[in-house]
Design an enzyme around this catalytic site. Structure first.
Site, mmCIF file in Angstrom:
data_model
loop_
_atom_site.group_PDB
_atom_site.id
_atom_site.type_symbol
_atom_site.label_atom_id
_atom_site.label_comp_id
_atom_site.label_asym_id
_atom_site.label_seq_id
_atom_site.Cartn_x
_atom_site.Cartn_y
_atom_site.Cartn_z
ATOM 1 C CB SER A 39 -0.933 0.015 1.219
ATOM 2 O OG SER A 39 -0.181 -0.023 2.421
ATOM 3 C CG ASP A 329 -3.485 5.959 6.528
ATOM 4 O OD1 ASP A 329 -2.323 5.707 6.920
ATOM 5 O OD2 ASP A 329 -3.980 5.411 5.525
ATOM 6 C CG HIS A 332 -0.431 4.269 4.371
ATOM 7 N ND1 HIS A 332 -1.626 3.780 4.862
ATOM 8 C CD2 HIS A 332 0.155 3.237 3.724
ATOM 9 C CE1 HIS A 332 -1.750 2.506 4.512
ATOM 10 N NE2 HIS A 332 -0.674 2.149 3.829
#
Length: 368
Positions: A39, A329, A332
């Site tokens: 991600s 977040d 990240h």
């Protein structure tokens, strides 16, 4: 020369230019760029999958030019986007994007998929994700598609001359080894042996990438796993970095550098470059004010302690200025933090980039 004949010659020249542009890279001199991993580098492949690992709803993308979610786990651009900017190229498209066709293929492709790890059993809770060896299979298919466009020889040159980024390892700890208090991998391995196992499996992945033609590969280590807001919220009693995940990163990253050193020696060339993202992030985590951040503990978007619980959603707390936060977040970095990381990738010393930084790579390769 008659006007009609001049017009005919002009029309032919224009037609030739158009034909050449169909198979020429969009930016003159820009090398292709390929991205593999999780991600941290996914540009939106998971948007096309039935999976829980998605970033396709607001406020993701709030600072992207469109101000809309793109599938990037960021408020704006992520690390591959920013590297592309420094290469003088447009961002690589997700491999699953229907827009990836024609001359867009020559820019490169992003095969990354949020939730994956080095191991196939990492991220099983996210259901349908593109595991790393599947990403490598798609890279083979990509090369077949490009060969149909420009021929096998030019495809090989494009791949051999490309820059490659691969980012793996964090999920193998966070979403596998540490995912539950008693996990299958915990029962199988202590932390040191699990890290060594990961490295041995990672070597197989990098070797396969080399076999598929990659010759300049940036290999990122894990970040400081115990210091992300999610770990502070769930594992830290006092706001200090969580001990076990931080120890995992401290074990894994030096092993990765040594494996890359050994692999380059086996190949006889500095194909693989170790990117010490743990140290890069430690710099602004330990001294956020020096980098213009007000905090490196609290995520911009989230809920609960440190905004570190759950995922970022429209119902989450949202900071008004993302540039003041190191983390977007619970897991990240913000776009601003990503830009700091990429700048260090470009110009960092051997403490950050081994055996050389990206600026050195680009300068060396421009002379060949």
């Amino acid at each position: 020369m008659s006007a009609s004949k001049s017009f005919t010659i002009l029309a032919v020249c224009l037609a030739m230019i158009i034909m050449i542009s169909i198979v020429a890279p969009p930016v003159e001199g820009a090398r292709a760029f390929f991205v593999f991993g999780d991600s941290l580098v996914d540009n939106g492949n998971n948007n096309y999958l039935v999976t829980y690992a998605r970033a396709d709803s607001p406020p993701y993308g709030i600072d992207y030019p469109s101000h809309r979610p793109t599938g990037r786990f960021s408020n704006g651009y992520n690390i591959p986007d920013i590297i592309s900017q420094h290469l003088g190229a447009e961002s690589t498209l997700p491999y699953l994007s229907p827009q990836l066709r024609g001359e867009k293929l020559l820019v490169g492709a992003n095969f990354a998929s949020a939730g994956i790890g080095i191991l196939n059993d990492t991220g099983i809770q996210f259901a349908n994700i593109i595991r790393i060896f599947k990403q490598l299979e798609l890279f083979q298919i990509y090369q077949q598609r490009v060969s149909a466009l420009v021929g096998a020889e030019e495809t090989q040159q494009l791949v051999n001359g490309a820059l490659v980024l691969i980012t793996l390892g964090g999920n193998d700890f966070v979403n596998n080894y540490f995912f539950t208090p008693i996990s299958a991998r915990r029962l199988q391995f202590n932390l040191q042996d699990f890290s060594r196992y990961l490295i041995s499996e990672y070597k197989k992945i990098l070797t396969r990438l080399y076999e598929l033609g990659a010759r300049r590969v940036l290999v990122t280590g894990t970040g400081p796993l115990g210091c992300v807001p999610a770990e502070l919220a769930t594992r830290s009693p006092n706001g200090q970095c969580a001990v076990e995940p931080q120890l995992a990163a401290a074990i894994f990253n030096p092993l990765l550098v040594q494996m890359i050193r050994d692999l380059n020696q086996e190949i006889g060339s500095d194909v693989f470059v170790a990117v010490n993202t743990m140290q890069m992030q430690n710099d602004f985590i330990n001294n956020p004010q020096a980098y213009g951040f007000i905090t490196s503990k609290i995520a911009c978007c989230g809920q609960g302690p440190y905004n570190g619980l759950g995922i970022c959603t429209p119902a989450s707390n949202l900071c008004p200025n993302r540039d003041l936060y190191a983390f977007w977040d619970p897991f990240h970095p913000t776009e601003k933090a990503n830009r700091i990381i990429v700048q260090t990738i470009l110009s960092g010393s051997q403490n950050y980039m081994f055996p050389m930084n990206l600026s050195t790579i680009m300068a060396m390769d421009s002379m060949t």
